[in-house]
Write an enzyme that holds these catalytic residues in place. Structure first.
Site, short mmCIF file in Angstrom:
data_model
loop_
_atom_site.label_atom_id
_atom_site.label_comp_id
_atom_site.label_asym_id
_atom_site.label_seq_id
_atom_site.Cartn_x
_atom_site.Cartn_y
_atom_site.Cartn_z
N ASP A 98 25.72 -5.57 62.15
CA ASP A 98 25.74 -4.87 60.86
C ASP A 98 25.43 -5.90 59.75
O ASP A 98 25.37 -7.10 60.01
CB ASP A 98 27.16 -4.28 60.69
CG ASP A 98 27.30 -3.41 59.45
OD1 ASP A 98 26.28 -2.91 58.92
OD2 ASP A 98 28.45 -3.21 59.01
N GLU A 124 20.91 -7.33 56.44
CA GLU A 124 19.72 -7.23 55.55
C GLU A 124 19.32 -8.61 54.99
O GLU A 124 18.12 -8.79 54.78
CB GLU A 124 19.99 -6.24 54.42
CG GLU A 124 20.11 -4.81 54.89
CD GLU A 124 21.40 -4.53 55.70
OE1 GLU A 124 22.41 -5.21 55.44
OE2 GLU A 124 21.37 -3.67 56.59
N ASP A 156 24.72 4.06 56.29
CA ASP A 156 25.86 4.81 55.74
C ASP A 156 25.45 6.13 55.11
O ASP A 156 25.26 6.23 53.90
CB ASP A 156 26.59 3.94 54.72
CG ASP A 156 27.15 2.68 55.37
OD1 ASP A 156 27.22 2.64 56.62
OD2 ASP A 156 27.51 1.75 54.64
O1 MIG Z 1 30.44 -2.91 54.07
O2 MIG Z 1 31.91 -2.57 59.25
O3 MIG Z 1 26.99 0.52 57.90
O4 MIG Z 1 28.68 1.44 59.90
O5 MIG Z 1 31.43 0.89 59.64
C1 MIG Z 1 30.55 -1.94 55.08
C2 MIG Z 1 32.22 -1.57 58.33
C3 MIG Z 1 30.34 -2.58 56.41
C4 MIG Z 1 28.72 -0.90 57.06
C5 MIG Z 1 28.17 -0.17 58.24
C6 MIG Z 1 29.20 0.77 58.79
C7 MIG Z 1 30.43 0.00 59.18
C8 MIG Z 1 30.97 -0.77 57.96
N1 MIG Z 1 29.92 -1.66 57.43
#
Ligand code: MIG
Length: 830
Positions: free
Chosen positions: A406, A409, A484
């Site tokens: 995650d 980016e 999200d």
């Molecule tokens: O700032 O890990 O898109 O799927 O549950 C949020 C917590 C960070 C974003 C991800 C989401 C995940 C969440 N993450």
């Protein structure tokens, strides 16, 4: 360090052309085996001939070409195709076996023609190729009936005509259908004009923009903030040709392990071992099939990657063993941001190995993410990818089976634009540069490091990595989820064109968070979303649950008894269709064609279906028109031309028209093409529960062909021939007299085991052929080896006895036989 205004990175302004230099007249040229270099004063334009008839163009504004390096394009050793030059007064033509590349001399403009001289695509006569400082841009002719597809992950309508789209990977935590950019960058566009298609892949990792006829009605353009104007013209003529060729260029979706195609359950967070166990138990207790449970960031100790919170997860390997015994794989999240903290082993070894991106002054850049002050591994550096991949060793030995990358980016909470400063430095595979060039590939290289690490640690096991950010070619390393989203009908709908264009862009193994990530779905919204989500190649429920502990659960069991039944039967359908899905996943790796398919891919010549947003083909045999509105009693949909059969009832429909079909809460409108053959099995609780003893083939009236692929489901042995692949055909043999629409339902049907390739040990012992859409009881059923017994009582169906019977309620003729050899036919005589 200055903050960069949001608008500079995320805005979709297309630069005015006034200060730009457009390429001038041709002043000379030179040639080398597969390339032709044109001098235009100081600038040089190089045209080269690549695999599969693809033509590449590169511009060197100053006449000097830089390093030829791509994160997307895979190596190719096919010999350069033959081509010849025809130099005339006003133009030079390069002629290959499939194309004519016409270079107008004054000013220099390039166009692509068919061999018989029809213009396919070409530079805009006025603008052509241009640059302004570091910025580069290419303008192309735009025709009235050009339509645009591809371009990766976008929430906007399916056809991108009239839109400006930006490539700049973005943690779009709150997005709506018009938010752009999102998390991924795929600078690949398919142009479809009156049934004929071609593609452009602009292989440039800087922030890029595509203006697809928004600021002009006579040209479209693409360009980037820096880097080389470097693009590939990908010939068609069909959309499938373009998608296949693009797959040959940047690589196809790697075949996932079979379990990863099962249902997956996720939440932010199941924050303790107790809660994880509770969730797993609930699913099994209510007999909801599921293969995978995810752990979100709270399993870690203070968000330190590669650690466990020992208070809430006192004995991770015990927990994971128990889950495994119950048929669950466990996937854990790993973010790129490493907590800046001396004494934390990962940080210390990263510092020692110079693995973190520096801020331009030689010190690691320090941003802010979940662990607080954090540093960013430089995944563009080979040694760092190796280091990172090896860090998974501990989690893997604890029993973790896959990784969820995650925030890559990469996200940074320091700035309002959401990412790290553009001045951050990267190794860039030995050619150091700043973040402007590496931003869009950061996530893909993280996924690559994770996937390659897994492959080293679990030798001969297919990795499962799920990534949020990516660039063209990311499909070689990972599956993708769309970030999200929101628990709303609009977001349910939005996921369809989004995933369809991702599929057209090579990102096959993808899905949206079922039920929505932010907010709470109503029971109806969740159920309908699940009924759509079982067709997402990645089928995962996920939610942030409002981030409070007492927030309601979001899973198939959480909405009461009535909905449990609806939800369970949707997931069971997914499992029943797994042989078909796995076959399609294998086809995707072989051919680059997606599983979830825009109608334009299957029916490019049928304009009317191109912009159908909320229906799709699932593989090449089935059409799905999920319910996408609250309170739907009757689903209106458009069937492409041809004949169609309701997948459940076998009811016949004539295509080419809009129809309406009545839906109950548990109805999923699905149709089979005439002559479809769909490989199925009985539902299981998880993919490893029972091996495939009986393959069910759903066979629809008409003439067609089907496939079944199988292997061990986990290793790479299939690449060495350890797999089986069968092809089948179905033919409606004329009962002679009746040639009317739908006549195939009543005519004789001949099913053939056409061919078998590979290792028969991956085949089931018995086959159950289900000839659907047959109202009449057949006169007899026989195989090419002899007659078959008519089993009168439906009860005999369950005994595994060989023979045939007719089920009136579902209008199906069932035929059970032992595994035949290739060449055997089964005939249903009416
Ligand atoms: O700032 O890990 O898109 O799927 O549950 C949020 C917590 C960070 C974003 C991800 C989401 C995940 C969440 N993450």
């Amino acid at each position: 360090m200055s903050t960069i205004p949001n608008s500079d990175l995320l805005g979709s302004e297309i630069p005015e052309f006034s200060g730009w230099r457009s390429i001038g007249p041709v002043t000379g040229y030179s040639q080398k085996s597969n390339s032709f270099t044109i001098d235009c004063g100081e600038a040089k334009l190089r045209i080269s001939f690549e695999r599969q008839g693809i033509v590449r163009l590169r511009l060197a504004q100053t006449g000097i070409f830089g390093r030829d390096h791509s994160w997307a394009v895979i190596a190719d050793d096919t010999p350069a195709p033959a081509w010849k030059i025809d130099d005339e007064t006003n133009q030079i033509t390069l002629i290959t076996s499939t194309l004519r590349v016409v270079i107008q001399k004054n000013p220099c403009r390039v166009a692509f023609h068919t061999l018989d001289g029809k213009l396919i695509a070409g530079h805009d006569p006025g603008k052509g190729i241009a640059w302004d400082g570091d910025e580069v841009r290419c303008s192309m002719r735009l025709n009235d009936d050009d339509h645009f597809f591809g371009l990766g992950e976008r929430g906007s309508p399916l056809d991108k005509r009239g839109q400006v789209l930006v490539d700049w990977n973005h943690d779009a935590a709150e997005h709506d259908p018009w938010t752009d950019p999102l998390y991924q960058s795929h600078p690949f566009v398919i142009v479809l004009n009156a049934g004929r298609a071609h593609g452009i892949f602009f292989d440039n990792t800087f922030r890029a923009t595509f203006d697809l006829g928004k600021t002009s009605t006579s040209r479209y353009s693409f360009g980037a903030d820096g880097g080389e104007l470097n693009y590939y013209f990908i010939p068609g003529p069909t959309v499938k040709d373009v998608v296949r060729r693009y797959g040959a260029l940047v690589g196809t979706q790697s075949l996932p392990p079979l379990w990863a195609l099962g249902y997956q359950q996720c939440r932010w967070s199941y924050e303790s071992a107790r809660r994880v166990r509770g969730m797993a138990k609930r699913l099994r207790k209510h007999r909801v099939p599921c293969d995978t449970i995810y752990l979100d960031i709270d399993y870690m100790d203070g968000f330190r990657c590669f650690t466990w919170n020992r208070e809430t997860f006192p004995n991770p390997s015990k927990l994971l063993r128990e889950l495994a015994d119950d048929g669950f794989k466990t996937v854990v999240i790993i973010d790129p941001g490493i907590k800046k903290e001396q004494g934390y082993g990962i940080y210390d070894s990263g510092i020692a190995g110079h693995h973190f991106c520096n801020d331009g002054t030689g010190r690691p850049y320090v941003g802010k993410v979940w662990p607080g002050e954090s540093v960013y591994p430089d995944f563009t550096r080979a040694a760092t990818r190796k280091w990172w991949g090896d860090l998974y060793r501990g989690l893997i030995s604890d029993g973790v089976t896959g990784f969820w990358n995650d925030m890559n980016e990469p996200a940074d909470f320091t700035f309002s634009h959401g990412t790290v400063p553009l001045t951050m430095r990267h190794d860039n595979d030995g050619c150091p540069t700043d973040h402007r060039e590496c931003h869009n590939i950061y996530g893909m290289q993280m996924a690559r490091a994770s996937s390659e690490g897994f492959a080293r640690l679990r030798e001969n096991e297919r990795p499962f990595v799920l990534t949020r950010a990516g660039y063209s070619g990311v499909q070689r390393y990972a599956a993708v989820w769309t970030g999200d989203n929101l628990s709303s009908w609009e977001h349910l709908r939005m996921s369809i064109p989004m995933l369809l264009n991702m599929g057209l862009s090579g990102i096959v193994f993808a899905g949206a968070d079922i039920g929505g990530f932010r907010g709470y779905p109503s029971p109806e919204l969740y159920a309908r979303w699940l009924q759509l989500g079982i067709f997402y190649p990645l089928c995962r429920t996920h939610t942030c649950g409002g981030l409070t502990k007492d927030a309601p659960e979001q899973d198939p069991t959480a909405f009461g008894k009535k909905w449990l039944k609806v939800n369970r039967s949707a997931i069971e359908l997914r499992y029943r269709l797994l042989p078909y899905l796995y076959t399609q996943a294998n086809e995707a790796e072989r051919s680059g064609l997606p599983v979830m398919r825009a109608l334009a891919l299957e029916f490019p010549e049928m304009e009317k279906v191109h912009r159908v947003e909320h229906e799709f083909m699932w593989g090449d045999q089935m059409l799905v028109a999920p319910v996408v509105e609250e309170g739907t009693k009757s689903r209106k949909l458009r069937l492409p031309p041809g004949e169609w059969y309701d997948f459940e009832s076998g009811k016949h429909f004539e295509g080419g028209a809009e129809i309406a079909t009545r839906v109950r809460m548990d109805t999923i409108p699905m149709f089979a093409r005439s002559g479809a053959i769909v490989a199925m099995r009985d539902a299981v609780q998880y993919t490893g529960e029972k091996s495939l003893n009986e393959l069910i083939l759903a066979i629809f009236p008409g003439n067609g062909r089907g496939l079944f692929y199988n292997d061990d489901g986990i290793s790479y042995n299939y690449r060495g021939g350890e797999f089986v692949r069968e092809t089948y055909t179905i033919a409606a043999t004329a009962a002679g007299e009746d040639s009317t629409i739908g006549a195939a339902r009543n005519s004789d049907a001949v099913f053939a085991f056409e061919s078998r390739e590979g290792n028969a040990s991956f085949l089931p012992a018995t086959y159950l052929l289900a000839f659907c859409g047959r109202r009449r009881i057949p006169a007899n059923v026989e195989t090419s080896e002899g007659p078959l017994k008519h089993l009168k009582k439906a009860g005999q169906a369950g005994t595994g006895e060989f023979g045939w019977w007719h089920d009136d309620a579902t209008r199906t003729v069932y035929v059970r036989i032992a595994r035949p050899s290739a060449g055997v036919t089964v005939t249903v005589r009416q």
